[in-house]
Design an enzyme around this catalytic site. Structure first.
Site, PDB file in Angstrom:
ATOM      1  N   ASN A   1       5.339   7.883 -45.738  1.00 29.35           N
ATOM      2  CA  ASN A   1       5.912   9.242 -45.754  1.00 29.35           C
ATOM      3  C   ASN A   1       5.134  10.242 -44.894  1.00 29.35           C
ATOM      4  O   ASN A   1       4.000  10.578 -45.226  1.00 29.35           O
ATOM      5  CB  ASN A   1       5.902   9.814 -47.180  1.00 29.35           C
ATOM      6  CG  ASN A   1       6.889   9.142 -48.072  1.00 29.35           C
ATOM      7  OD1 ASN A   1       7.014   7.926 -48.047  1.00 29.35           O
ATOM      8  ND2 ASN A   1       7.602   9.910 -48.858  1.00 29.35           N
TER       9      ASN A   1
ATOM     10  N   TYR B   1      18.165  -0.250 -44.215  1.00 31.34           N
ATOM     11  CA  TYR B   1      16.942   0.279 -43.594  1.00 31.34           C
ATOM     12  C   TYR B   1      15.780  -0.704 -43.790  1.00 31.34           C
ATOM     13  O   TYR B   1      15.149  -1.119 -42.814  1.00 31.34           O
ATOM     14  CB  TYR B   1      16.618   1.627 -44.229  1.00 31.34           C
ATOM     15  CG  TYR B   1      15.436   2.349 -43.612  1.00 31.34           C
ATOM     16  CD1 TYR B   1      15.509   2.894 -42.334  1.00 31.34           C
ATOM     17  CD2 TYR B   1      14.246   2.507 -44.318  1.00 31.34           C
ATOM     18  CE1 TYR B   1      14.433   3.578 -41.776  1.00 31.34           C
ATOM     19  CE2 TYR B   1      13.171   3.189 -43.768  1.00 31.34           C
ATOM     20  CZ  TYR B   1      13.263   3.727 -42.498  1.00 31.34           C
ATOM     21  OH  TYR B   1      12.207   4.395 -41.944  1.00 31.34           O
TER      22      TYR B   1
HETATM   23  N1  LIG Z   1       8.883  10.215 -41.017  1.00 37.14           N
HETATM   24  C1  LIG Z   1       8.508   9.252 -41.818  1.00 37.14           C
HETATM   25  O1  LIG Z   1       8.015   9.509 -42.932  1.00 37.14           O
HETATM   26  C2  LIG Z   1       8.612   7.802 -41.389  1.00 37.14           C
HETATM   27  C3  LIG Z   1       8.056   6.845 -42.230  1.00 37.14           C
HETATM   28  C4  LIG Z   1       8.149   5.507 -41.848  1.00 37.14           C
HETATM   29  C5  LIG Z   1       8.758   5.151 -40.670  1.00 37.14           C
HETATM   30  N2  LIG Z   1       9.295   6.093 -39.873  1.00 37.14           N
HETATM   31  C6  LIG Z   1       9.979   5.645 -38.657  1.00 37.14           C
HETATM   32  O2  LIG Z   1       9.639   6.469 -37.570  1.00 37.14           O
HETATM   33  C7  LIG Z   1      10.778   6.607 -36.706  1.00 37.14           C
HETATM   34  C8  LIG Z   1      11.080   8.089 -36.481  1.00 37.14           C
HETATM   35  O3  LIG Z   1      11.350   8.692 -37.729  1.00 37.14           O
HETATM   36  P1  LIG Z   1      11.565  10.271 -37.888  1.00 37.14           P
HETATM   37  O4  LIG Z   1      11.005  10.634 -39.217  1.00 37.14           O
HETATM   38  O5  LIG Z   1      11.114  10.952 -36.682  1.00 37.14           O
HETATM   39  O6  LIG Z   1      13.159  10.302 -38.050  1.00 37.14           O
HETATM   40  P2  LIG Z   1      14.270  11.086 -37.190  1.00 37.14           P
HETATM   41  O7  LIG Z   1      15.571  10.806 -37.843  1.00 37.14           O
HETATM   42  O8  LIG Z   1      13.869  12.509 -37.005  1.00 37.14           O
HETATM   43  O9  LIG Z   1      14.172  10.363 -35.776  1.00 37.14           O
HETATM   44  C9  LIG Z   1      14.913   9.219 -35.429  1.00 37.14           C
HETATM   45  C10 LIG Z   1      15.529   9.463 -34.065  1.00 37.14           C
HETATM   46  O10 LIG Z   1      16.215   8.284 -33.654  1.00 37.14           O
HETATM   47  C11 LIG Z   1      17.474   8.682 -33.101  1.00 37.14           C
HETATM   48  N3  LIG Z   1      18.391   7.543 -33.260  1.00 37.14           N
HETATM   49  C12 LIG Z   1      18.927   7.033 -34.383  1.00 37.14           C
HETATM   50  N4  LIG Z   1      19.713   5.982 -34.102  1.00 37.14           N
HETATM   51  C13 LIG Z   1      19.658   5.817 -32.755  1.00 37.14           C
HETATM   52  C14 LIG Z   1      20.272   4.907 -31.847  1.00 37.14           C
HETATM   53  N5  LIG Z   1      21.090   3.932 -32.284  1.00 37.14           N
HETATM   54  N6  LIG Z   1      20.011   5.040 -30.524  1.00 37.14           N
HETATM   55  C15 LIG Z   1      19.196   6.025 -30.059  1.00 37.14           C
HETATM   56  N7  LIG Z   1      18.596   6.917 -30.879  1.00 37.14           N
HETATM   57  C16 LIG Z   1      18.832   6.806 -32.201  1.00 37.14           C
HETATM   58  C17 LIG Z   1      17.882   9.897 -33.912  1.00 37.14           C
HETATM   59  O11 LIG Z   1      18.859  10.694 -33.284  1.00 37.14           O
HETATM   60  C18 LIG Z   1      16.532  10.606 -34.057  1.00 37.14           C
HETATM   61  O12 LIG Z   1      16.277  11.465 -32.967  1.00 37.14           O
HETATM   62  C19 LIG Z   1      11.931   5.863 -37.367  1.00 37.14           C
HETATM   63  O13 LIG Z   1      12.061   4.590 -36.775  1.00 37.14           O
HETATM   64  C20 LIG Z   1      11.488   5.736 -38.800  1.00 37.14           C
HETATM   65  O14 LIG Z   1      12.031   4.594 -39.400  1.00 37.14           O
HETATM   66  C21 LIG Z   1       9.250   7.425 -40.216  1.00 37.14           C
END
Ligand SMILES: NC(=O)c1ccc[n+]([C@@H]2O[C@H](COP(=O)([O-])OP(=O)(O)OC[C@H]3O[C@@H](n4cnc5c(N)ncnc54)[C@H](O)[C@@H]3O)[C@@H](O)[C@H]2O)c1
Length: 304
Positions: free
Chosen positions: A176, A147
């Site tokens: 977060n 990651y």
């Molecule tokens: N929520 C947090 O605290 C946080 C913090 C830092 C970064 N992020 C980033 O924000 C983004 C969204 O995070 P989230 O918390 O909504 O997570 P989440 O897991 O709910 O959303 C990720 C989405 O991407 C889809 N996905 C995964 N692999 C895929 C692929 N190969 N092709 C198409 N779709 C794919 C999943 O099915 C999911 O719907 C991510 O990139 C994550 O790294 C989130």
């Protein structure tokens, strides 16, 4: 014919992506939501299906995609350790091949493109709080590396496309974030504590609970190339978070302690001076208010 203001959201059926799709539709944009449903669900966007400006596509971003859009928000990637460590090779592919495919698409159609990067690019930091100029301290071969390094490589690609092909990019380093539509079993600390307390189970704290995180309620940042930290600079220990969840839910859950997983960062707090200066952005929702909304969501979900 290509619509003006058409937007592609990858990972659009996930937690953050579904809120983003909703917000874009409120602004009268055309939204193509792409997801492979690895951690996201149709349920997260089912209220949007039927809107003539919304299109849902099952697609994996590790494969090329040919659509005509003006903007791309690249959010596809599992975000919780349980999910991204389930298939680490696929996680790296999603970040790296996904970035290459989406940047290639942006270049071809001259779309602007935003990358959802992460505070994990700072690893286990020796600078606190973390400003954007800090390069981070990431283990390249650990269990979190798929990651952390995947997201770092994606940032490299974004800035190379920016310098080499003059693409209009934005890189947000999200800290977060929690709220309704988080996955109930994704192992992230906020959803874990809430679901355990609602079920009347004990709350599991890894380590001594003194490691800190800052929690940001879902927010919408303005345009800016970045990288820019987006998060809540108010820092809480995991122990404080657990106590607050128990107090709000009102359950009888006890706190039980387990050893820390490897490479778990000991402290995490964004320096958001840049977001304040350049975007006029700062978080507005307190941890207590955000938790109340999130707890209400999980209470309804668990009752189903
Ligand atoms: N929520 C947090 O605290 C946080 C913090 C830092 C970064 N992020 C980033 O924000 C983004 C969204 O995070 P989230 O918390 O909504 O997570 P989440 O897991 O709910 O959303 C990720 C989405 O991407 C889809 N996905 C995964 N692999 C895929 C692929 N190969 N092709 C198409 N779709 C794919 C999943 O099915 C999911 O719907 C991510 O990139 C994550 O790294 C989130």
């Amino acid at each position: 014919m290509r619509e003006d203001n058409s937007v592609l959201v990858t990972g659009g059926a996930g937690f953050l992506g579904s809120h983003l799709c909703e917000k874009l539709l409120e602004e009268d944009r055309e939204v193509i939501c792409v997801d492979n449903f690895f951690t996201g669900t149709r349920r997260n966007v089912e209220h949007l299906v039927g809107n003539t400006r919304f299109e849902l596509l099952r697609h994996d971003v590790t494969f090329p995609l040919y659509v005509e859009v003006d903007q791309i928000y690249n959010l596809a990637c599992p975000a919780s350790p349980t999910h991204y460590q389930f298939d680490p090779v696929q996680t790296t592919k999603t970040s790296v091949h996904g970035a290459i495919n989406m940047l290639g698409l942006a270049k071809r159609v001259r779309a602007s493109i935003l990358q959802a990067s992460t505070s994990e690019v700072y690893g286990d930091p020796e600078v606190h709080p973390q400003p954007e100029a800090y390069w981070g301290r990431v283990n390249p071969i650990g269990i979190r590396s798929c990651y952390d390094e995947g997201k770092r490589c994606a940032e490299t690609l974004f800035f190379d496309y920016y310098r080499q092909h003059r693409l209009d990019i934005k890189v947000l380093r999200i800290f977060n974030t929690y709220g309704p539509r988080m996955h109930p079993n994704d192992g992230r600390v906020v959803s874990n504590f809430i679901v355990q307390t609602l079920r009347g189970e004990d709350i599991t704290i890894f380590g001594d609970g003194k490691q800190t995180r800052s929690f940001c309620y879902v927010a919408t940042p303005a345009d800016f190339p970045g990288p820019v930290n987006i998060g809540n600079p108010r820092e809480f220990t995991i122990f404080e978070l657990a106590e607050l969840v128990v107090r709000i839910v009102g359950g009888k859950s006890k706190l039980v302690f387990k050893p820390l997983p490897s490479d778990d960062p000991r402290q995490r707090q964004p320096d958001i001076s840049l977001a304040r200066q350049r975007l006029g952005w700062e978080p507005k929702v307190t941890l207590e208010d955000g938790l109340k909304e999130t707890i209400a969501y999980f209470r309804a979900l668990l009752a189903q």
